[in-house]
Design a protein around this motif. Sequence first.
Motif, short mmCIF file in Angstrom:
data_model
loop_
_atom_site.label_atom_id
_atom_site.label_comp_id
_atom_site.label_asym_id
_atom_site.label_seq_id
_atom_site.Cartn_x
_atom_site.Cartn_y
_atom_site.Cartn_z
N ALA A 134 31.88 23.18 17.94
CA ALA A 134 33.00 22.53 18.62
C ALA A 134 32.46 21.75 19.82
CB ALA A 134 34.03 23.56 19.08
N PRO A 135 33.13 20.69 20.23
CA PRO A 135 32.62 19.86 21.33
C PRO A 135 32.40 20.67 22.60
CG PRO A 135 34.44 18.76 20.21
CD PRO A 135 34.41 20.17 19.68
N ILE A 136 31.33 20.34 23.32
CA ILE A 136 31.07 20.97 24.62
C ILE A 136 31.33 19.98 25.75
CG2 ILE A 136 29.38 22.60 23.72
CD1 ILE A 136 27.17 20.75 24.79
N ILE A 137 31.62 18.73 25.37
CA ILE A 137 31.89 17.70 26.37
C ILE A 137 32.89 16.72 25.76
CG2 ILE A 137 29.97 16.23 25.62
CD1 ILE A 137 29.48 15.57 28.58
N ASP A 155 33.67 31.53 19.86
CA ASP A 155 34.98 32.00 19.44
C ASP A 155 35.24 31.49 18.03
OD1 ASP A 155 35.74 29.38 19.54
OD2 ASP A 155 37.18 29.60 21.19
N ASP A 156 36.42 31.74 17.50
CA ASP A 156 36.73 31.33 16.13
C ASP A 156 36.64 29.84 15.92
OD1 ASP A 156 39.28 33.89 15.74
OD2 ASP A 156 37.09 33.95 15.46
N ASN A 157 36.74 29.07 17.02
CA ASN A 157 36.67 27.62 16.91
C ASN A 157 35.28 27.08 17.19
OD1 ASN A 157 39.46 27.23 16.37
ND2 ASN A 157 39.88 27.65 18.53
N GLY A 158 34.35 28.00 17.48
CA GLY A 158 32.98 27.57 17.72
C GLY A 158 32.76 27.03 19.13
N VAL A 159 33.70 27.31 20.08
CA VAL A 159 33.54 26.80 21.44
C VAL A 159 32.68 27.76 22.24
CG1 VAL A 159 34.72 26.15 23.56
CG2 VAL A 159 35.78 25.65 21.34
N MET A 160 31.63 27.26 22.88
CA MET A 160 30.76 28.11 23.66
C MET A 160 31.32 28.27 25.06
SD MET A 160 28.55 28.93 21.50
CE MET A 160 27.74 29.95 22.71
N ALA A 161 31.15 29.45 25.61
CA ALA A 161 31.55 29.66 27.00
C ALA A 161 30.64 28.86 27.92
CB ALA A 161 31.46 31.15 27.35
N THR A 162 31.14 28.56 29.14
CA THR A 162 30.39 27.70 30.05
C THR A 162 29.06 28.31 30.47
OG1 THR A 162 31.63 28.62 31.90
CG2 THR A 162 32.44 26.58 30.95
N GLU A 181 21.34 9.47 32.23
CA GLU A 181 22.59 10.22 32.19
C GLU A 181 23.38 9.84 30.94
OE1 GLU A 181 26.65 11.01 34.81
OE2 GLU A 181 24.98 9.86 35.65
N LYS A 182 23.37 8.57 30.61
CA LYS A 182 24.07 8.11 29.41
C LYS A 182 23.47 8.76 28.17
CE LYS A 182 25.23 3.89 26.84
NZ LYS A 182 25.07 2.41 26.78
N LYS A 183 22.14 8.88 28.16
CA LYS A 183 21.47 9.53 27.04
C LYS A 183 21.88 10.99 26.91
CE LYS A 183 16.91 11.13 25.52
NZ LYS A 183 15.47 11.17 25.80
N VAL A 184 21.94 11.69 28.02
CA VAL A 184 22.32 13.10 28.01
C VAL A 184 23.74 13.27 27.48
CG1 VAL A 184 22.78 15.13 29.43
CG2 VAL A 184 20.74 13.75 29.85
N ILE A 185 24.65 12.43 27.97
CA ILE A 185 26.05 12.51 27.54
C ILE A 185 26.16 12.29 26.04
CG2 ILE A 185 28.33 11.45 27.72
CD1 ILE A 185 27.54 13.12 30.15
N GLN A 186 25.50 11.25 25.54
CA GLN A 186 25.57 10.94 24.12
C GLN A 186 24.98 12.07 23.28
OE1 GLN A 186 27.16 8.34 22.60
NE2 GLN A 186 26.76 9.66 20.83
N TRP A 187 23.89 12.64 23.77
CA TRP A 187 23.25 13.75 23.06
C TRP A 187 24.19 14.97 23.00
CZ3 TRP A 187 21.10 18.40 25.38
CH2 TRP A 187 20.38 19.18 24.48
N LYS A 188 24.81 15.30 24.11
CA LYS A 188 25.73 16.43 24.14
C LYS A 188 26.94 16.20 23.24
CE LYS A 188 24.60 18.47 28.65
NZ LYS A 188 25.12 18.88 29.97
N LEU A 189 27.39 14.97 23.17
CA LEU A 189 28.52 14.64 22.30
C LEU A 189 28.19 14.88 20.83
CD1 LEU A 189 29.84 11.34 23.95
CD2 LEU A 189 31.09 13.51 23.77
N HIS A 192 27.88 19.25 18.58
CA HIS A 192 28.82 19.98 17.72
C HIS A 192 28.86 19.38 16.32
CE1 HIS A 192 31.60 16.66 18.45
NE2 HIS A 192 32.36 17.14 17.48
N GLN A 193 28.65 18.05 16.21
CA GLN A 193 28.62 17.43 14.89
C GLN A 193 27.41 17.93 14.10
OE1 GLN A 193 30.95 15.23 13.32
NE2 GLN A 193 29.69 16.10 11.67
#
Length: 450
Positions: A134-137, A155-162, A181-189, A192-193
Amino acid sequence: MVDLKGLARHFMKKDGTSELDVVYPIKSECQAEMPKTRFKLRAGKTLSARRWYTAFSQDGHLDIEKVLRRIQRGGVHPAIKGVVWEFLLGCFDPNSTFEDRIQLREQRRHQYRTWKAECQKMVPVIGSGRFITAPIINDDRQMIEDSSTDSNLQDDNGVMATSLVDSSLDHGGHVSNAVSEKKVIQWKLNLHQIGLDVVRTDRALVFYDSEANQAKLWDILAVYAWVDNDIGYVQGMSDICSPMVILLENEADAFWCFEHAMRRLRENFRCSTSSVGVQAQLSALSQIIKVIDPKLHQHLEDLDGGEYLFAFRMLMVLFRREFSFVDSLYLWELMWAMEYNPNIFSLYEEPRDAVENIVLPKINEKLLKQYGKFERKNINTGRTDQHSALAVFLVASVLETKNKRLLKEAKGLDDVVKIMSDITGNLDAKKACKEALKIHKKYLSKTNKS
């Protein structure tokens, strides 16, 4: 982990496919829906562990000519498949020594550990034996928090705690400007995929019943997405990476094997708002059919299928859907052996901007024997078009086998897709490669005359 070396001698006593189920077991509930495996271990044809080890000199030089000849006859035994692939994909130079390769392997493992540590600083779940689905960002670059989950679990939706997802950038100074920073954001996005794709990848195999094995695949793809600044992660890469994870126990070794495979395939994954990377190979396929079978090409054009998009998946993930798991591995090693270029290691080790300046050894009759069948033919005719890979000719050969049905029954693109889908589980990898070589020869003959 199956003791593959211990099974090698037993397997080579028999012809058949049932023994392979021990190495790559399929879940019982999935066996009926899986394509039939046609590959058989054949004594005297399949490259065995004994033949492999005797192909090395005392200090470690590999007789690649002998190895290629054997692979092209009958594939590679499961006991040695991973280490053989490392040579076929250019991870190692056949002319190197045992000591050279030990040092290079350790350097690469260290590099992988360094990259993975960078990723762990940003997303600590990497390397934990777990993964996210699940998305973390979110699209606004804000971390997604879920206070209802335990700090170490999904959790059941695959969301990780902070506590498992570091919402800050690298405090070690790795990220220090807007571009990074743009690279990090894109990588984190993308993370979950990758996780969603991992869950779907080779899910019929018992191997991926283990969350640790799924996490290993996710870790490799996550690290690769981080270090490939140009393309990152694209759906379909998990299908290419999965066999490496199964064949090579060491995670870093599996990463580098995948990374070298991607050097061949990465342009297929280059996507933009107006095109997809595999389009270059589809265009090459169109040209090949136009030359060798103009009537079929015209028919497909009339059906608005002249861009050959129905072959997109075959080329994107190298026929993973059309063959059983075992047969797809067999097909890959056949293709890589037939496409083998003895300069591949040198070309890969040089920086990309320096490749054009490399002075390659002059090709003589002895050196020519170290090339695969397909590449040898290209060398002899002066062909260097990288988009006309053997896989493209393999698709062309499939189209030719379906020529009559396509001309007679295909009244629209849906019919073309349906006819082409009938090949799933019905293709023999070695015969398909042989037909591809014939198409290649025919194409070269016709284009050289024009």
